[in-house]
Design a protein around this motif. Structure first.
Motif, mmCIF file in Angstrom:
data_model
loop_
_atom_site.group_PDB
_atom_site.id
_atom_site.type_symbol
_atom_site.label_atom_id
_atom_site.label_comp_id
_atom_site.label_asym_id
_atom_site.label_seq_id
_atom_site.Cartn_x
_atom_site.Cartn_y
_atom_site.Cartn_z
ATOM 1 N N SER A 74 -25.427 10.926 2.466
ATOM 2 C CA SER A 74 -24.614 12.142 2.435
ATOM 3 C C SER A 74 -24.873 13.004 3.660
ATOM 4 N N LEU A 75 -26.145 13.196 4.005
ATOM 5 C CA LEU A 75 -26.472 13.988 5.196
ATOM 6 C C LEU A 75 -25.867 13.364 6.438
ATOM 7 N N VAL A 76 -26.035 12.056 6.602
ATOM 8 C CA VAL A 76 -25.495 11.365 7.777
ATOM 9 C C VAL A 76 -23.979 11.491 7.820
ATOM 10 N N GLN A 77 -23.338 11.277 6.702
ATOM 11 C CA GLN A 77 -21.879 11.319 6.639
ATOM 12 C C GLN A 77 -21.342 12.699 7.040
ATOM 13 N N HIS A 78 -21.919 13.756 6.480
ATOM 14 C CA HIS A 78 -21.390 15.094 6.730
ATOM 15 C C HIS A 78 -21.721 15.584 8.140
ATOM 16 N N VAL A 79 -22.859 15.187 8.677
ATOM 17 C CA VAL A 79 -23.183 15.547 10.052
ATOM 18 C C VAL A 79 -22.303 14.764 11.026
ATOM 19 N N ASP A 80 -22.067 13.479 10.734
ATOM 20 C CA ASP A 80 -21.177 12.679 11.589
ATOM 21 C C ASP A 80 -19.747 13.204 11.556
ATOM 22 N N ALA A 81 -19.358 13.822 10.440
ATOM 23 C CA ALA A 81 -17.987 14.318 10.312
ATOM 24 C C ALA A 81 -17.752 15.613 11.080
ATOM 25 N N CYS A 82 -18.822 16.265 11.527
ATOM 26 C CA CYS A 82 -18.702 17.515 12.285
ATOM 27 C C CYS A 82 -18.225 17.215 13.704
ATOM 28 N N LEU A 83 -17.249 17.980 14.184
ATOM 29 C CA LEU A 83 -16.750 17.781 15.540
ATOM 30 C C LEU A 83 -17.683 18.363 16.597
ATOM 31 N N GLY A 84 -18.558 19.279 16.187
ATOM 32 C CA GLY A 84 -19.395 19.954 17.175
ATOM 33 C C GLY A 84 -18.589 20.868 18.073
ATOM 34 N N CYS A 85 -17.500 21.422 17.552
ATOM 35 C CA CYS A 85 -16.614 22.265 18.372
ATOM 36 C C CYS A 85 -17.176 23.661 18.584
ATOM 37 N N MET A 86 -18.113 24.082 17.760
ATOM 38 C CA MET A 86 -18.800 25.364 17.843
ATOM 39 C C MET A 86 -17.910 26.569 17.581
ATOM 40 N N ALA A 87 -16.750 26.350 16.959
ATOM 41 C CA ALA A 87 -15.911 27.491 16.580
ATOM 42 C C ALA A 87 -16.641 28.386 15.589
ATOM 43 N N CYS A 88 -17.514 27.789 14.786
ATOM 44 C CA CYS A 88 -18.277 28.570 13.811
ATOM 45 C C CYS A 88 -19.256 29.518 14.494
ATOM 46 N N VAL A 89 -19.760 29.126 15.668
ATOM 47 C CA VAL A 89 -20.686 29.988 16.410
ATOM 48 C C VAL A 89 -19.965 31.257 16.838
ATOM 49 N N THR A 90 -18.720 31.101 17.298
ATOM 50 C CA THR A 90 -17.929 32.263 17.693
ATOM 51 C C THR A 90 -17.600 33.132 16.485
ATOM 52 N N ALA A 91 -17.325 32.512 15.339
ATOM 53 C CA ALA A 91 -16.872 33.247 14.157
ATOM 54 C C ALA A 91 -18.003 33.928 13.398
ATOM 55 N N CYS A 92 -19.238 33.466 13.565
ATOM 56 C CA CYS A 92 -20.343 33.916 12.696
ATOM 57 C C CYS A 92 -20.786 35.336 13.025
ATOM 58 N N PRO A 93 -20.721 36.255 12.060
ATOM 59 C CA PRO A 93 -21.184 37.627 12.312
ATOM 60 C C PRO A 93 -22.705 37.758 12.344
ATOM 61 N N SER A 94 -23.414 36.740 11.858
ATOM 62 C CA SER A 94 -24.876 36.786 11.818
ATOM 63 C C SER A 94 -25.524 36.129 13.028
ATOM 64 N N GLY A 95 -24.716 35.577 13.913
ATOM 65 C CA GLY A 95 -25.263 34.945 15.112
ATOM 66 C C GLY A 95 -26.002 33.651 14.849
ATOM 67 N N VAL A 96 -25.605 32.928 13.806
ATOM 68 C CA VAL A 96 -26.266 31.653 13.503
ATOM 69 C C VAL A 96 -26.036 30.666 14.650
ATOM 70 N N GLN A 97 -27.111 30.070 15.140
ATOM 71 C CA GLN A 97 -27.025 29.138 16.266
ATOM 72 C C GLN A 97 -26.790 27.717 15.742
ATOM 73 N N TYR A 98 -25.619 27.517 15.186
ATOM 74 C CA TYR A 98 -25.281 26.216 14.613
ATOM 75 C C TYR A 98 -25.304 25.130 15.677
ATOM 76 N N ASP A 99 -24.985 25.482 16.924
ATOM 77 C CA ASP A 99 -24.993 24.486 17.995
ATOM 78 C C ASP A 99 -26.367 23.846 18.134
ATOM 79 N N LYS A 100 -27.425 24.664 18.114
ATOM 80 C CA LYS A 100 -28.785 24.118 18.226
ATOM 81 C C LYS A 100 -29.164 23.336 16.964
ATOM 82 N N LEU A 101 -28.724 23.823 15.822
ATOM 83 C CA LEU A 101 -29.060 23.155 14.564
ATOM 84 C C LEU A 101 -28.426 21.770 14.469
ATOM 85 N N VAL A 102 -27.145 21.673 14.797
ATOM 86 C CA VAL A 102 -26.470 20.388 14.613
ATOM 87 C C VAL A 102 -26.943 19.372 15.646
ATOM 88 N N GLU A 103 -27.245 19.810 16.874
ATOM 89 C CA GLU A 103 -27.734 18.853 17.862
ATOM 90 C C GLU A 103 -29.127 18.354 17.484
#
Length: 445
Positions: A74-103
């Motif tokens: 499940s973890l592999v599947q859902h991480v592989d399904a992510c485009l890594g587009c980082m639109a969530c980084v722009t949208a996040c009001p809390s400044g979550v660094q999803y780019d660093k987390l997903v890489e």
């Protein structure tokens, strides 16, 4: 009551999802308050409405891994399904660094979870990375692809591939027409007084399949008073590998590129591919653990700029000729979201007399290219491409303009699938046409 910390032996051991080498950082995971602002920005959540295919859902899976849960399909599947587009980084009001987390998570998946992919998926990834980051191998493909295109075999082959393999069908469909090679000299002198010395990244796909973009980039920079240095021994920047979690491979490419530009004496290193630029700007973090390269990587990253940033930084001196046409500008995700470069391309285009720039609905939504995503996940990539193409067509523009070769390949194919005749071009080709005074005809053919 304080939260119990996971036992290190349970979290980072044979049975845990992650090892001790750069797992997703717990403090970054804890920054996510699960507010949901990322949901409408996320392409996969937009397609499927599945919580685990949203950024906060994937962060929840990362948290479970940090707390000792095993690396699961499940973890592999859902991480592989992510485009890594980082639109969530722009949208996040809390400044979550999803780019660093997903890489970081993708590195763990490559080391510890690859067995959860099918044999076909593993072979596909091996084939992709044996070819696309290797410009010398792409060069060998060019004559065969040109012959295939000249003979018109696509009319026979394309329907067969569509039945056999969505990935092979996508590779065939997005392949650009092979034109003549356009070499860029190792040194392009500035026109008039030299204002800056810059180095130019040639890239991989850009170099072999969009060589006119590199030549136009050098011409435009020279016209604006830049001396352009083009190290001839440069290779891949490592972007595809880094974004896919292939850490050692990506860092080897990064080190080699730093070496290639050593001693070039440049004030800026210019990238005209959004994905490349975003990774090059991250070299300081990527090579922070390497005592031989950490300082050099930080200096390299500090000098890296997208072509639009350099042109916006310099006051225009080269005369622009009118270019009376209407274009739609598409933000490449790794330019808009990963690099935060949005205003500069528009500012550059605004210097061209007669040019009308239309914005695209859902402009912050990925087109589905996303590095290798349209090859590893062709069906959702196709849905996103169709959605982007429809929004582009709705602008009524004559030309689609963007700043990334992957986007050009993806959107061109989606427009063609929908029977649209709108041509596409890199942003620098539009400015180059204005500087040379050739008019719209060259861009629209």
């Amino acid at each position: 009551m304080t939260e119990a910390k996971p036992d290190l032996l349970g979290s980072f051991g044979r049975d845990g999802a992650f090892d001790e080498h750069h797992p997703p950082a717990r403090e970054l995971v804890d920054d996510c308050v699960h507010c949901g602002f990322c949901l409408p920005a996320c392409p996969t959540y937009s397609l499927w409405g599945e919580e685990m295919d949203s950024p906060r859902g994937r962060i929840h899976l990362m948290k479970q891994g940090l707390e000792g849960e095993p690396m699961s399909p499940s973890l592999v599947q859902h991480v592989d399904a992510c485009l890594g587009c980082m639109a969530c980084v722009t949208a996040c009001p809390s400044g979550v660094q999803y780019d660093k987390l997903v890489e970081a998570t993708r590195q763990q998946v490559e080391r510890r979870g690859a067995e959860h992919r099918t044999r076909g998926q593993r072979l596909l990834r091996s084939a992709i990375f044996a070819l696309f980051p290797r410009p010398e191998r792409l060069r060998l493909v060019r004559p065969f692809l040109a012959l295939y295109q000249r003979t018109g075999l696509s009319r026979v082959v394309r329907p067969v591939l569509a039945r056999l393999s969505p990935t092979l069908a996508t590779m065939e469909a997005i392949a650009p027409p092979v034109g003549p090679r356009v070499p860029v000299p190792a040194l392009v002198p500035a026109v008039g007084a030299r204002r800056m010395t810059v180095g130019l990244l040639l890239g991989c796909v850009q170099r072999e399949f969009y060589p006119g973009v590199n030549a136009a980039t050098a011409r435009v920079l020279a016209a604006e008073g830049c001396e352009v240095v083009v190290p001839p021994d440069q290779g891949c920047c490592g972007a595809l590998s880094v974004h896919a979690g292939r850490e050692n491979e990506g860092l080897d490419y990064a080190r080699a590129l730093i070496d290639a530009f050593s001693g070039a004496g440049v004030e800026r290193i210019v990238a005209n591919s959004a994905g490349c630029g975003s990774t090059m700007k991250d070299y300081a973090d990527l090579l922070a653990d390497d005592p031989r390269y950490a300082e050099r990587a930080a200096a390299f990253a500090a000098r890296t700029r997208d072509i639009s940033e350099v042109l916006a930084e310099l006051e225009p001196v080269a005369p622009r000729h009118p270019l009376p046409m209407t274009i739609a500008y598409h933000d490449a995700c790794h330019l808009r979201h990963a690099q935060g470069v949005r205003a500069q391309p528009r500012a550059v285009l605004a210097t061209i007399p007669g040019l009308v720039v239309k914005e695209i609905a859902e402009g912050d939504m990925c087109c589905g290219s996303a590095g290798i995503y349209n090859l590893t996940n062709p069906e959702p990539a196709r849905e996103l491409g169709d959605r982007k193409a429809a929004n582009v067509a709705a602008t009524g523009a004559e030309l689609l303009v963007t700043s990334n070769p992957g986007c050009l390949l993806q959107v061109t194919d989606a427009l063609r699938r929908q029977g649209r005749t709108m041509p596409t071009a890199h942003m620098v080709l539009v400015l180059d046409a204005s500087l040379r005074g050739v008019g719209p005809a060259e861009l629209l053919t």
